[in-house]
Write a protein that holds these residues in place. Structure first.
Motif, PDB file in Angstrom:
ATOM      1  N   UNK A 152      44.197  22.084  52.040  1.00 25.16           N
ATOM      2  CA  UNK A 152      43.446  22.136  53.178  1.00 25.16           C
ATOM      3  C   UNK A 152      43.757  23.321  54.130  1.00 25.16           C
ATOM      4  N   UNK A 153      44.910  23.533  54.338  1.00 28.41           N
ATOM      5  CA  UNK A 153      45.498  24.510  55.064  1.00 28.41           C
ATOM      6  C   UNK A 153      45.080  25.949  54.582  1.00 28.41           C
ATOM      7  N   UNK A 154      45.111  25.945  53.300  1.00 23.51           N
ATOM      8  CA  UNK A 154      44.651  27.264  52.775  1.00 23.51           C
ATOM      9  C   UNK A 154      43.170  27.618  53.025  1.00 23.51           C
ATOM     10  N   UNK A 172      41.100  30.782  54.596  1.00 25.37           N
ATOM     11  CA  UNK A 172      40.548  31.772  54.170  1.00 25.37           C
ATOM     12  C   UNK A 172      40.550  31.882  52.656  1.00 25.37           C
ATOM     13  N   UNK A 173      41.131  30.839  51.875  1.00 26.10           N
ATOM     14  CA  UNK A 173      41.006  30.781  50.533  1.00 26.10           C
ATOM     15  C   UNK A 173      39.642  30.323  49.992  1.00 26.10           C
ATOM     16  N   UNK A 230      42.937  38.343  56.227  1.00 27.40           N
ATOM     17  CA  UNK A 230      42.984  39.616  57.150  1.00 27.40           C
ATOM     18  C   UNK A 230      43.134  40.835  56.546  1.00 27.40           C
ATOM     19  N   UNK A 231      43.996  40.856  55.497  1.00 27.42           N
ATOM     20  CA  UNK A 231      44.458  42.470  55.028  1.00 27.42           C
ATOM     21  C   UNK A 231      43.235  42.605  53.804  1.00 27.42           C
ATOM     22  N   UNK A 232      42.518  41.686  53.184  1.00 29.88           N
ATOM     23  CA  UNK A 232      41.561  41.766  52.167  1.00 29.88           C
ATOM     24  C   UNK A 232      40.168  41.058  52.284  1.00 29.88           C
ATOM     25  N   UNK A 233      39.632  41.341  53.370  1.00 29.42           N
ATOM     26  CA  UNK A 233      38.665  40.525  53.522  1.00 29.42           C
ATOM     27  C   UNK A 233      37.339  40.385  52.662  1.00 29.42           C
ATOM     28  N   UNK A 234      37.341  41.152  51.410  1.00 35.18           N
ATOM     29  CA  UNK A 234      36.270  41.008  50.245  1.00 35.18           C
ATOM     30  C   UNK A 234      36.657  40.764  49.253  1.00 35.18           C
ATOM     31  N   UNK A 235      38.037  40.592  49.060  1.00 31.73           N
ATOM     32  CA  UNK A 235      38.613  39.884  47.913  1.00 31.73           C
ATOM     33  C   UNK A 235      38.968  38.461  47.866  1.00 31.73           C
ATOM     34  N   UNK A 236      38.132  37.850  46.551  1.00 35.93           N
ATOM     35  CA  UNK A 236      38.468  36.537  46.349  1.00 35.93           C
ATOM     36  C   UNK A 236      39.677  35.997  46.242  1.00 35.93           C
ATOM     37  N   UNK A 237      40.172  34.920  46.996  1.00 37.40           N
ATOM     38  CA  UNK A 237      41.758  34.307  47.037  1.00 37.40           C
ATOM     39  C   UNK A 237      41.596  33.333  46.358  1.00 37.40           C
ATOM     40  N   UNK A 238      42.294  32.863  45.322  1.00 40.28           N
ATOM     41  CA  UNK A 238      42.375  31.607  44.314  1.00 40.28           C
ATOM     42  C   UNK A 238      44.080  31.153  44.574  1.00 40.28           C
ATOM     43  N   UNK A 295      48.025  33.030  53.546  1.00 40.98           N
ATOM     44  CA  UNK A 295      46.669  32.906  53.248  1.00 40.98           C
ATOM     45  C   UNK A 295      45.969  33.734  54.085  1.00 40.98           C
ATOM     46  N   UNK A 296      46.400  33.187  55.473  1.00 47.55           N
ATOM     47  CA  UNK A 296      45.514  34.217  56.836  1.00 47.55           C
ATOM     48  C   UNK A 296      45.752  35.586  56.717  1.00 47.55           C
ATOM     49  N   UNK A 297      47.209  35.834  56.220  1.00 51.28           N
ATOM     50  CA  UNK A 297      47.430  37.322  56.147  1.00 51.28           C
ATOM     51  C   UNK A 297      46.748  37.783  55.111  1.00 51.28           C
TER      52      UNK A 297
END
Length: 618
Positions: free
Chosen positions: A169-171, A175-176, A146-154, A141-143
């Motif tokens: 919690x780690x996700x 940045x999730x 970093x690669x896609x700062x504006x894309x929502x991550x689910x 999730x960190x990578x």
């Protein structure tokens, strides 16, 4: 339709009417739509269109092999229907383990890059077996963040091993924006991590769920607050012409509940309701076979959604006491097939092969050695033909060549070569059979599941709507002397009292005596359990090469030969089906069919080694 004899579209319509201001999300298996096979492209597009019209908002699009052409087809279909596109990468392996490099961090980043280029609104990680550990969560999730700062991550996971809360919690810290959870009484093990635990663990931190920019929660049965990135993606979808339930035109945010967060007290109240409801489904619960988390999932990689299905399937095939062996065989079958991404339908293929191996007492080496002779499950053969796409790293050789021999192979995206489905002709055919009450939703159901829809309509024509029956009554039936009230519609209630069961007759039926609104009634009902007990079938003698026995328990769904017909070694003889697993039985010898001992019309189910037919060698 298959198990409850209910219309899924009607259920969606009723839910949308009751819940008008919360976005709904569904899974879309890319070019497989909501089935186990490939459909013509226009059928996938039409399905998304009908789903959107009936109240669906967010389409989580994935492919069982992470095969990009299949995923992009599904993304285009969902997007053209006006839905929010959430492209999901199915996760397997372990990015934190340097010894496992087939599905490395670079593999996931490159795939995510392609999906973002293709225009996904949201990027999802679908961890269907619960393999994400805290460290792999941080790395992956960190990578991606970093690669896609504006894309929502689910992120979606299962809690089979018990590490789900720690992983999510780690996700979140990495940045999730959104993680999937289940309400406490429905959480843990093969379900999702606990909602209450996630809420409590984030309270008082920068990830407090009461903050708009913090962590948010989604469940299969509801949704909470959304972070800004998520709603920005929704707004992007609306800019393309899509409409999303729950979007507030004035504020550009979801209603007036954005800052409320998730209250633990409400989680507790919510959990109590589902604790009672869960008890009604106890026979289907994973706790019937699992009493705690199983960390062996890190070895066998069985998806959470498949685990209980696989156990019930194994039990129905007489392998219930060998489930530990089935789990070990699952890992071996996965290696045989090339170490696959395992999610429906690829997970079913691995499961089918695993049970075949245990049923026939075969090791991985024996399958590889005897592949040319074995009657492998149809799903395995079709996978090797390329029916669901091309696996990452290619097909396993020489296994593929041994199994397929001269069978045709599909190169590239399977659905690309299929002719368009003629919906007008299908609708005309359905109306000719069932009348003018056929709806566009019915046509779609028939397009996705032709046989299941046919059986559903036949059941409805015979018994009428059964959704008016309560859950226990539908699943278990009435007890003797029990009085039941069934409300067909407002003001129209039936009063039923079960009285007695009669003796079994020669054709396997019993008389059922009951009162209906005070009037004595009787009806003949087929006793399927008694029919199984009465069933006797000769066994194939293993030392007689021409006697062909059933390689697994199941029902004969197709007979491909007839008595007196000449057959060649390896020629398909018939197809057996059990719990959605089909197996083609091939001829072990060349010769002439002397006698066929089975029929498609029979209600009986074969056991393993039951005699199917006899062949005179010549």
């Amino acid at each position: 339709m298959r198990f409850l004899y209910e219309c899924p579209w009607r259920r969606l319509q009723e839910l949308r009417a009751l819940i008008p201001n919360v976005p709904f999300q569904m899974l879309l298996r890319g070019a497989n739509a909501v089935g186990y096979t490939n459909y013509p492209d226009n059928a996938v597009f039409k399905f998304c269109e009908v789903a959107k019209e009936n109240g669906m908002d967010i389409f989580r699009v994935f492919d069982s092999l992470n095969y990009l052409p299949n995923m992009i087809l599904g993304m285009e279909a969902a997007g053209s229907a006006g839905g929010v596109v959430e492209a999901a990468i199915s996760y397997t392996g372990d990015v934190s383990d340097p010894m496992r490099q087939k599905y490395s961090l670079d593999y996931y980043l490159e795939l995510a890059e392609e999906l973002v280029k293709a225009g996904t609104h949201i990027l999802a990680i679908k961890d269907m077996a619960g393999l994400l550990k805290p460290e792999s969560s941080r790395l992956l999730i960190g990578a991606l963040r970093d690669r896609f700062p504006e894309v929502p991550i689910h992120v979606h996971t299962h809690d089979t091993a018990g590490a789900g809360v720690a992983a999510m919690l780690a996700c979140a810290k990495a940045g999730a924006d959104v993680v999937d959870v289940a309400v406490d009484s429905m959480s843990g093990m093969t379900s999702q991590p606990s909602m209450g635990a996630m809420v409590a663990c984030t309270n008082g931190t920068k990830l407090n769920t009461g903050r708009l920019k913090g962590l948010s929660f989604t469940m299969a049965i509801g949704t909470g607050t959304r972070p800004e990135r998520f709603w920005k993606a929704v707004k992007q979808c609306r800019g393309c012409g899509g409409e999303v339930h729950g979007w507030n035109e004035v504020s550009g945010r979801r209603g007036n509940r954005d800052a409320q967060g998730v209250s633990l007290d409400k989680v507790f109240d919510y959990s109590e309701y589902w604790e009672v409801a869960r008890g009604l489904y106890a026979p289907f619960d994973c706790t019937a076979t699992m009493k705690s988390g199983n960390s062996d999932v890190y070895e066998n990689e069985i998806p959470g959604g498949q685990y209980t299905n696989l156990h019930f399937q194994a039990h129905s095939m007489g392998l219930g006491n060998k489930f530990k062996a089935v789990k070990k065989a699952y890992a071996e079958a996965n290696k045989l097939l090339g170490d696959l991404i395992k999610v429906t339908p690829s997970s079913k293929i691995v499961g089918d092969l695993a049970q075949f191996m245990v049923q026939n007492n075969l090791s991985r080496a024996q399958v590889e050695e005897q592949a040319e002779e074995l009657s492998l499950p149809l799903s395995v053969v079709e996978y090797l033909q390329g029916h669901i796409g091309i696996p990452y790293g290619g097909f396993p050789e020489p296994l593929r060549s041994k199994v397929l021999k001269n069978l045709p192979r599909i190169e590239g995206r399977p659905g690309a070569s299929l002719p368009p489905l003629d919906f007008e002709a299908l609708e005309a055919k359905l109306k000719a059979t069932w009348g003018d009450e056929i709806t566009s939703e019915d046509v779609m159901s028939a397009a996705m599941y032709p046989k299941v829809f046919q059986e559903y309509k036949e059941f409805m024509a015979k018994y009428g709507p059964v959704e008016c029956l309560n859950t226990r009554l539908f699943l278990d039936g009435p007890k003797i002397a029990e009085e039941i009230e069934v409300e067909l519609e407002r003001g129209k209630t039936l009063h039923i009292k079960a009285l007695a069961l009669g003796d079994l007759n020669k054709v396997g039926q019993r008389g059922v005596f009951f009162e209906l609104n005070g009037q004595l009634r009787t009806v003949l009902v087929k006793d399927t359990q008694a029919l199984k007990e009465l069933h006797f079938h000769p066994k194939a003698l293993k030392d007689v090469r021409g006697q062909v026995g059933a390689p697994m328990p199941g029902k004969v769904v197709e007979i491909k030969v007839k008595e007196g017909q000449r057959v060649e070694k390896g020629q398909p003889l018939c197809v057996l089906s059990a719990m959605k697993m089909e197996t083609v039985v091939n001829s072990p010898v060349a010769g002439t069919v002397a006698k066929v001992y089975v029929s498609v019309t029979s209600d009986s189910t074969l056991e393993g080694d039951d005699l199917i037919l006899e062949i005179n060698e010549n």
